[in-house]
Motif scaffolding. Sequence first.
Motif, PDB file in Angstrom:
ATOM      1  N   MET A   1       0.841  -1.194   0.000  1.00  0.00           N
ATOM      2  CA  MET A   1       0.000   0.000   0.000  1.00  0.00           C
ATOM      3  C   MET A   1       0.879   1.248   0.000  1.00  0.00           C
ATOM      4  O   MET A   1       1.835   1.360   0.769  1.00  0.00           O
ATOM      5  CB  MET A   1      -0.889   0.005   1.248  1.00  0.00           C
ATOM      6  N   ALA A   2       0.594   2.191  -0.914  1.00  0.00           N
ATOM      7  CA  ALA A   2       1.434   3.383  -1.047  1.00  0.00           C
ATOM      8  C   ALA A   2       1.234   4.304   0.144  1.00  0.00           C
ATOM      9  O   ALA A   2       0.133   4.427   0.687  1.00  0.00           O
ATOM     10  CB  ALA A   2       1.087   4.125  -2.345  1.00  0.00           C
ATOM     11  N   ALA A   3       2.306   4.929   0.538  1.00  0.00           N
ATOM     12  CA  ALA A   3       2.237   5.856   1.664  1.00  0.00           C
ATOM     13  C   ALA A   3       1.445   7.098   1.254  1.00  0.00           C
ATOM     14  O   ALA A   3       1.547   7.569   0.120  1.00  0.00           O
ATOM     15  CB  ALA A   3       3.651   6.263   2.101  1.00  0.00           C
ATOM     16  N   PRO A   4       0.647   7.647   2.154  1.00  0.00           N
ATOM     17  CA  PRO A   4      -0.149   8.829   1.813  1.00  0.00           C
ATOM     18  C   PRO A   4       0.746  10.046   1.592  1.00  0.00           C
ATOM     19  O   PRO A   4       1.774  10.216   2.250  1.00  0.00           O
ATOM     20  CB  PRO A   4      -1.046   9.008   3.040  1.00  0.00           C
ATOM     21  N   GLN A   5       0.334  10.860   0.616  1.00  0.00           N
ATOM     22  CA  GLN A   5       1.095  12.067   0.310  1.00  0.00           C
ATOM     23  C   GLN A   5       0.940  13.094   1.435  1.00  0.00           C
ATOM     24  O   GLN A   5      -0.140  13.275   1.986  1.00  0.00           O
ATOM     25  CB  GLN A   5       0.610  12.672  -1.015  1.00  0.00           C
ATOM     26  N   ARG A   6       2.035  13.729   1.762  1.00  0.00           N
ATOM     27  CA  ARG A   6       1.987  14.793   2.750  1.00  0.00           C
ATOM     28  C   ARG A   6       1.310  16.021   2.136  1.00  0.00           C
ATOM     29  O   ARG A   6       1.415  16.258   0.927  1.00  0.00           O
ATOM     30  CB  ARG A   6       3.391  15.136   3.232  1.00  0.00           C
ATOM     31  N   PRO A   7       0.626  16.842   2.944  1.00  0.00           N
ATOM     32  CA  PRO A   7      -0.121  17.981   2.374  1.00  0.00           C
ATOM     33  C   PRO A   7       0.768  18.942   1.585  1.00  0.00           C
ATOM     34  O   PRO A   7       0.336  19.487   0.579  1.00  0.00           O
ATOM     35  CB  PRO A   7      -0.740  18.652   3.601  1.00  0.00           C
ATOM     36  N   LEU A   8       2.002  19.140   2.039  1.00  0.00           N
ATOM     37  CA  LEU A   8       2.889  20.103   1.374  1.00  0.00           C
ATOM     38  C   LEU A   8       3.852  19.453   0.392  1.00  0.00           C
ATOM     39  O   LEU A   8       4.747  20.125  -0.106  1.00  0.00           O
ATOM     40  CB  LEU A   8       3.680  20.902   2.429  1.00  0.00           C
ATOM     41  N   ARG A   9       3.702  18.161   0.182  1.00  0.00           N
ATOM     42  CA  ARG A   9       4.513  17.429  -0.792  1.00  0.00           C
ATOM     43  C   ARG A   9       6.000  17.649  -0.512  1.00  0.00           C
ATOM     44  O   ARG A   9       6.448  17.553   0.627  1.00  0.00           O
ATOM     45  CB  ARG A   9       4.162  17.836  -2.232  1.00  0.00           C
ATOM     46  N   ARG A  10       6.779  17.946  -1.545  1.00  0.00           N
ATOM     47  CA  ARG A  10       8.236  18.065  -1.383  1.00  0.00           C
ATOM     48  C   ARG A  10       8.661  19.338  -0.650  1.00  0.00           C
ATOM     49  O   ARG A  10       9.839  19.484  -0.291  1.00  0.00           O
ATOM     50  CB  ARG A  10       8.911  18.013  -2.759  1.00  0.00           C
ATOM     51  N   TRP A  11       7.730  20.257  -0.431  1.00  0.00           N
ATOM     52  CA  TRP A  11       8.065  21.477   0.291  1.00  0.00           C
ATOM     53  C   TRP A  11       7.894  21.328   1.795  1.00  0.00           C
ATOM     54  O   TRP A  11       8.141  22.283   2.555  1.00  0.00           O
ATOM     55  CB  TRP A  11       7.193  22.635  -0.198  1.00  0.00           C
ATOM     56  N   ASN A  12       7.497  20.183   2.252  1.00  0.00           N
ATOM     57  CA  ASN A  12       7.247  20.007   3.684  1.00  0.00           C
ATOM     58  C   ASN A  12       8.480  20.272   4.552  1.00  0.00           C
ATOM     59  O   ASN A  12       8.376  20.960   5.576  1.00  0.00           O
ATOM     60  CB  ASN A  12       6.707  18.590   3.930  1.00  0.00           C
ATOM     61  N   PRO A  13       9.689  19.792   4.204  1.00  0.00           N
ATOM     62  CA  PRO A  13      10.841  20.061   5.082  1.00  0.00           C
ATOM     63  C   PRO A  13      11.468  21.439   4.893  1.00  0.00           C
ATOM     64  O   PRO A  13      12.370  21.807   5.658  1.00  0.00           O
ATOM     65  CB  PRO A  13      11.833  18.954   4.702  1.00  0.00           C
ATOM     66  N   PHE A  14      11.031  22.210   3.877  1.00  0.00           N
ATOM     67  CA  PHE A  14      11.710  23.468   3.579  1.00  0.00           C
ATOM     68  C   PHE A  14      10.806  24.688   3.774  1.00  0.00           C
ATOM     69  O   PHE A  14      11.271  25.816   3.580  1.00  0.00           O
ATOM     70  CB  PHE A  14      12.205  23.470   2.121  1.00  0.00           C
ATOM     71  N   LEU A  15       9.565  24.506   4.136  1.00  0.00           N
ATOM     72  CA  LEU A  15       8.657  25.642   4.216  1.00  0.00           C
ATOM     73  C   LEU A  15       9.069  26.621   5.314  1.00  0.00           C
ATOM     74  O   LEU A  15       8.896  27.838   5.179  1.00  0.00           O
ATOM     75  CB  LEU A  15       7.225  25.152   4.469  1.00  0.00           C
ATOM     76  N   ALA A  16       9.636  26.121   6.408  1.00  0.00           N
ATOM     77  CA  ALA A  16      10.050  27.013   7.502  1.00  0.00           C
ATOM     78  C   ALA A  16      11.211  27.919   7.104  1.00  0.00           C
ATOM     79  O   ALA A  16      11.477  28.921   7.787  1.00  0.00           O
ATOM     80  CB  ALA A  16      10.431  26.194   8.726  1.00  0.00           C
ATOM     81  N   ALA A  17      11.899  27.597   6.002  1.00  0.00           N
ATOM     82  CA  ALA A  17      13.032  28.426   5.578  1.00  0.00           C
ATOM     83  C   ALA A  17      12.579  29.810   5.129  1.00  0.00           C
ATOM     84  O   ALA A  17      13.347  30.780   5.201  1.00  0.00           O
ATOM     85  CB  ALA A  17      13.790  27.724   4.448  1.00  0.00           C
ATOM     86  N   PHE A  18      11.341  29.917   4.647  1.00  0.00           N
ATOM     87  CA  PHE A  18      10.856  31.224   4.204  1.00  0.00           C
ATOM     88  C   PHE A  18      10.903  32.247   5.328  1.00  0.00           C
ATOM     89  O   PHE A  18      11.288  33.399   5.125  1.00  0.00           O
ATOM     90  CB  PHE A  18       9.415  31.090   3.685  1.00  0.00           C
ATOM     91  N   SER A  19      10.512  31.838   6.523  1.00  0.00           N
ATOM     92  CA  SER A  19      10.476  32.775   7.649  1.00  0.00           C
ATOM     93  C   SER A  19      11.873  33.289   7.995  1.00  0.00           C
ATOM     94  O   SER A  19      12.067  34.491   8.209  1.00  0.00           O
ATOM     95  CB  SER A  19       9.848  32.091   8.863  1.00  0.00           C
ATOM     96  N   SER A  20      12.860  32.396   8.028  1.00  0.00           N
ATOM     97  CA  SER A  20      14.232  32.823   8.357  1.00  0.00           C
ATOM     98  C   SER A  20      14.792  33.750   7.297  1.00  0.00           C
ATOM     99  O   SER A  20      15.449  34.760   7.610  1.00  0.00           O
ATOM    100  CB  SER A  20      15.128  31.590   8.507  1.00  0.00           C
ATOM    101  N   VAL A  21      14.530  33.449   6.030  1.00  0.00           N
ATOM    102  CA  VAL A  21      15.045  34.290   4.947  1.00  0.00           C
ATOM    103  C   VAL A  21      14.370  35.661   4.973  1.00  0.00           C
ATOM    104  O   VAL A  21      15.027  36.700   4.813  1.00  0.00           O
ATOM    105  CB  VAL A  21      14.843  33.587   3.595  1.00  0.00           C
ATOM    106  N   ASP A  22      13.052  35.688   5.178  1.00  0.00           N
ATOM    107  CA  ASP A  22      12.344  36.970   5.221  1.00  0.00           C
ATOM    108  C   ASP A  22      12.832  37.834   6.381  1.00  0.00           C
ATOM    109  O   ASP A  22      13.001  39.058   6.238  1.00  0.00           O
ATOM    110  CB  ASP A  22      10.839  36.732   5.346  1.00  0.00           C
ATOM    111  N   ASP A  23      13.058  37.222   7.534  1.00  0.00           N
ATOM    112  CA  ASP A  23      13.541  37.988   8.683  1.00  0.00           C
ATOM    113  C   ASP A  23      14.918  38.589   8.407  1.00  0.00           C
ATOM    114  O   ASP A  23      15.201  39.735   8.792  1.00  0.00           O
ATOM    115  CB  ASP A  23      13.597  37.096   9.922  1.00  0.00           C
ATOM    116  N   ALA A  24      15.791  37.835   7.751  1.00  0.00           N
ATOM    117  CA  ALA A  24      17.130  38.349   7.439  1.00  0.00           C
ATOM    118  C   ALA A  24      17.059  39.501   6.448  1.00  0.00           C
ATOM    119  O   ALA A  24      17.817  40.481   6.552  1.00  0.00           O
ATOM    120  CB  ALA A  24      17.998  37.224   6.885  1.00  0.00           C
TER     121      ALA A  24
END
Length: 240
Positions: A1-24
């Motif tokens: 049985m295939a694993a369920p897709q995460r809601p954010l797909r391939r961006w799931n581990p990198f979405l928090a990077a936006f906040s750090s970059v915007d703050d800088a």
Amino acid sequence: MAAPQRPLRRWNPFLAAFSSVDDAIEAADPGLLSRDEFRRARGRVVEMLRGAEDDAEAEELCLVLDEMMAESLLTLQIVPVTPERLATTDLAEVLGAMRKHESERIRGLATDIVRAWRATVKSDIVRMRSALERIPQSPKRVETGPNLEAKVKQGSSAPKKAIPMAAATSIRRRPQRRRHPREVLQLLAVLESRRTTRAQEQSRRNRRIRRRICRLASAAWATAKMASSPTSVTPRSWRH
């Protein structure tokens, strides 16, 4: 049985990077480099990605996030980032993780930024070391006691060298600073403005004096008219 897709797909581990970059980016210039509009637009894309029904739609939204992150990294590449911020925030760690992103463009931008930061930090370390090398390791020994008194007496008893008159004159004379032509023009403009102001004040003063004389003359003529006979309209000296 295939694993369920995460809601954010391939961006799931990198979405928090936006906040750090915007703050800088905002830390470089809070008034000019506001990221509020980018945050709102990114929030709408993330909500659409969470509600994507098929993989094709989710991949299109992930590509939109790729473009947003590329724009953020390009902006981060041109703004100054202090070593203190790199040491006190997770920005360096976030950019290091972005080098494993699936997008080749994002990986390249993150790699270039981290390489530039390393070069800047290394140059700062080299300058700091060179500055520390100029500082003496041990302070000079200050002599006290009889040796110091003997040296002071020896120096006071030694004959002083006579300074030639030309040398003394050259020492006392300070070289005059040559004015730049622009400074000369500015000085002339200030003098001309002062001269014009004085002329205007003198002209206003003269007009006030003339008006006062005219009022006094009118009053004197009215007084003379009242004192004269009713048949004479004007003074005798004014008839011709």
